[in-house]
Write an enzyme that holds these catalytic residues in place. Structure first.
Site, PDB file in Angstrom:
ATOM      1  N   LYS A 111       5.988   2.061 -26.460  1.00 43.92           N
ATOM      2  CA  LYS A 111       5.438   3.241 -25.784  1.00 43.92           C
ATOM      3  C   LYS A 111       5.890   4.525 -26.453  1.00 43.92           C
ATOM      4  CE  LYS A 111       4.143   1.330 -21.364  1.00 43.92           C
ATOM      5  NZ  LYS A 111       4.168   1.350 -19.922  1.00 43.92           N
ATOM      6  N   LYS A 192      -1.491  -6.327 -26.114  1.00 48.53           N
ATOM      7  CA  LYS A 192      -1.769  -6.725 -24.728  1.00 48.53           C
ATOM      8  C   LYS A 192      -2.751  -5.743 -24.108  1.00 48.53           C
ATOM      9  CE  LYS A 192       1.385  -4.226 -21.817  1.00 48.53           C
ATOM     10  NZ  LYS A 192       1.687  -4.103 -20.436  1.00 48.53           N
ATOM     11  N   LYS A 195      -3.514  -0.336 -19.514  1.00 47.88           N
ATOM     12  CA  LYS A 195      -4.246   0.786 -18.911  1.00 47.88           C
ATOM     13  C   LYS A 195      -4.289   1.962 -19.860  1.00 47.88           C
ATOM     14  CE  LYS A 195      -2.050   0.045 -14.452  1.00 47.88           C
ATOM     15  NZ  LYS A 195      -0.629   0.008 -14.837  1.00 47.88           N
TER      16      LYS A 195
HETATM   17  N1  AQP Z   1      -2.025  -7.524 -20.417  1.00 50.88           N
HETATM   18  C1  AQP Z   1      -1.334  -8.027 -19.412  1.00 50.88           C
HETATM   19  N2  AQP Z   1      -1.321  -9.364 -19.178  1.00 50.88           N
HETATM   20  C2  AQP Z   1      -0.636  -9.906 -18.125  1.00 50.88           C
HETATM   21  N3  AQP Z   1       0.066  -9.144 -17.253  1.00 50.88           N
HETATM   22  C3  AQP Z   1       0.080  -7.810 -17.428  1.00 50.88           C
HETATM   23  N4  AQP Z   1       0.653  -6.798 -16.748  1.00 50.88           N
HETATM   24  C4  AQP Z   1       0.345  -5.617 -17.349  1.00 50.88           C
HETATM   25  N5  AQP Z   1      -0.420  -5.823 -18.430  1.00 50.88           N
HETATM   26  C5  AQP Z   1      -0.620  -7.181 -18.512  1.00 50.88           C
HETATM   27  C6  AQP Z   1       1.462  -6.983 -15.544  1.00 50.88           C
HETATM   28  O1  AQP Z   1       0.946  -6.137 -14.519  1.00 50.88           O
HETATM   29  C7  AQP Z   1       2.018  -5.709 -13.686  1.00 50.88           C
HETATM   30  C8  AQP Z   1       1.939  -4.223 -13.474  1.00 50.88           C
HETATM   31  O2  AQP Z   1       2.145  -3.555 -14.696  1.00 50.88           O
HETATM   32  P1  AQP Z   1       2.327  -1.984 -14.766  1.00 50.88           P
HETATM   33  O3  AQP Z   1       1.034  -1.321 -14.611  1.00 50.88           O
HETATM   34  O4  AQP Z   1       3.323  -1.541 -13.795  1.00 50.88           O
HETATM   35  O5  AQP Z   1       2.921  -1.688 -16.145  1.00 50.88           O
HETATM   36  P2  AQP Z   1       2.563  -2.170 -17.560  1.00 50.88           P
HETATM   37  O6  AQP Z   1       3.132  -3.519 -17.798  1.00 50.88           O
HETATM   38  O7  AQP Z   1       3.048  -1.110 -18.459  1.00 50.88           O
HETATM   39  O8  AQP Z   1       0.964  -2.273 -17.539  1.00 50.88           O
HETATM   40  P3  AQP Z   1      -0.067  -1.545 -18.442  1.00 50.88           P
HETATM   41  O9  AQP Z   1      -1.431  -1.862 -18.010  1.00 50.88           O
HETATM   42  O10 AQP Z   1       0.251  -1.777 -19.871  1.00 50.88           O
HETATM   43  O11 AQP Z   1       0.124  -0.046 -18.034  1.00 50.88           O
HETATM   44  P4  AQP Z   1       0.453   1.179 -18.921  1.00 50.88           P
HETATM   45  O12 AQP Z   1      -0.597   1.208 -19.982  1.00 50.88           O
HETATM   46  O13 AQP Z   1       0.370   2.314 -17.966  1.00 50.88           O
HETATM   47  O14 AQP Z   1       1.817   0.969 -19.446  1.00 50.88           O
HETATM   48  C9  AQP Z   1       3.313  -6.130 -14.373  1.00 50.88           C
HETATM   49  O15 AQP Z   1       3.844  -7.268 -13.709  1.00 50.88           O
HETATM   50  C10 AQP Z   1       2.892  -6.479 -15.771  1.00 50.88           C
HETATM   51  O16 AQP Z   1       3.698  -7.503 -16.301  1.00 50.88           O
END
Ligand code: AQP
Length: 328
Positions: A111, A192, A195
């Site tokens: 990040k 992965k 968002k």
């Molecule tokens: N690609 C993924 N595959 C499986 N699980 C995923 N999670 C996120 N992306 C994937 C799981 O979703 C839960 C919530 O995640 P989060 O939104 O709190 O944070 P993150 O992991 O940082 O998700 P994003 O979508 O990548 O958000 P941004 O882009 O804002 O950082 C967690 O249990 C995560 O494991």
């Protein structure tokens, strides 16, 4: 009953990875566990979102959790910043975790490489996450595979605090689903699904069926035209197999046996995903028309959460040598 805790950032539209990697398991756990779920808005602040967007995304995230099937009669659902204990215990966690341990977190590396401004909060994020989890005497944390390292660090922090100050925290374990734990971007299957990447390979939970189908049709695969599961050598095809397996409750290897060509695999995956998403979209549309009800659920959840969190924080304060707070 064992307690389950997990959280999700209100950082934009939820995607298929969030649903398959985390939210579906959250729904399953609430039937035979004491489930506590949280929209972690303080975590979202690490990337300085627009205030109006953060407010909207927080309510939208709560509506999404209710739409996927979180039942406020069975689970405690609340917004992190409504329970001040999270921020206070986070400081104690920052004083327990090592700088070197935080520096080894791969999510911080990813990040921070993508950000123009890297906040100290982005670096200490796992300390706040440990606070979230430990406040609720959590036994299990259902998360996607990307959170594995953070939950392992949370265990180390809890054990260190307990050694330093005496038994204070329950040491939690993560639970990572077999299929769907790592949903990859359909256009860049080496990354992965996320968002914040804003890629054409992200499938939103609220996306229209035609758009979902188009994205799967255009999903990047490879040129050897053989369907088998190997995420290292065939990341695109394996991602499709993993998604279809997770959506239909099978294993990716057994799904692979049913296909000889990529076209039908893509079409069936799109169909299975649309089947999964369509009732969620409908519930979301109904719920979004009643923001008062969502606010009521969150307020009741915060009251319930605060009772547990306050008791744990007092125990941690006391054991660490902070004097009792004077009564309000
Ligand atoms: N690609 C993924 N595959 C499986 N699980 C995923 N999670 C996120 N992306 C994937 C799981 O979703 C839960 C919530 O995640 P989060 O939104 O709190 O944070 P993150 O992991 O940082 O998700 P994003 O979508 O990548 O958000 P941004 O882009 O804002 O950082 C967690 O249990 C995560 O494991």
């Amino acid at each position: 009953m064992a307690r389950v805790f997990s959280g999700i950032q209100p950082s934009g539209g939820m995607h298929l990875g969030n649903l398959l990697g985390a939210l579906r398991n959250w729904v399953a756990y609430q039937h035979d566990h004491d489930a506590v779920y949280c929209v972690v808005d303080l975590h979202a602040l690490t990337t300085a979102p627009d205030p109006a967007e953060l407010r909207d995304n927080t309510m939208a995230a709560a509506a999404m959790l209710l739409s996927v099937g979180i039942d406020s009669d069975r689970s405690t659902l609340f917004v992190q910043s409504s329970v001040g204990e999270h921020a206070e215990l986070a400081w104690m966690m920052e004083c327990t975790v090592g700088f070197g341990e935080l520096r080894r977190m791969t999510q911080f590396k990813d990040k921070s490489d993508r950000s123009e401004f890297v906040s100290a909060g982005l670096f200490t994020y796992p300390a706040l996450q440990a606070s979230d989890i430990l406040l609720y005497d959590t036994d299990l944390v259902p998360v996607g595979d990307d959170q594995r390292q953070h939950i392992e660090l949370c265990r180390d922090i809890a054990e260190r605090f307990n050694r330093r100050y005496g038994e204070t925290f329950v040491v939690p374990a993560h639970v990572i689903p077999e299929a769907g734990a790592r949903v990859m971007d359909l256009q860049n299957p080496g990354d992965k699904m996320s968002k914040s990447l804003e890629s054409a390979g992200t499938v939103g939970v609220l996306e229209e069926p035609d758009s979902v189908t188009r994205k799967f049709k255009r999903a990047v695969t490879d040129s050897d035209n053989e369907v088998h599961y190997n995420p290292d050598t065939k990341p695109g095809v394996s991602n499709l197999l993993g998604i279809l397996a997770s959506a239909t409750g099978r294993t990716p290897e057994s799904v692979a046996d049913d296909y000889a060509q990529y076209g039908p695999l893509k079409a069936d995956t799109a169909e299975a995903v649309n089947e999964l998403l369509s009732p969620i979209r409908e519930r979301y549309a109904e719920l979004s028309s009643d923001p008062g009800e969502i606010a009521r659920v969150l307020a009741a959840g915060a009251d319930k959460a605060r009772t547990v969190a306050a008791a744990t924080l007092n125990r941690a304060r006391d054991n660490a040598g902070l004097i009792p707070r004077s009564p309000a």
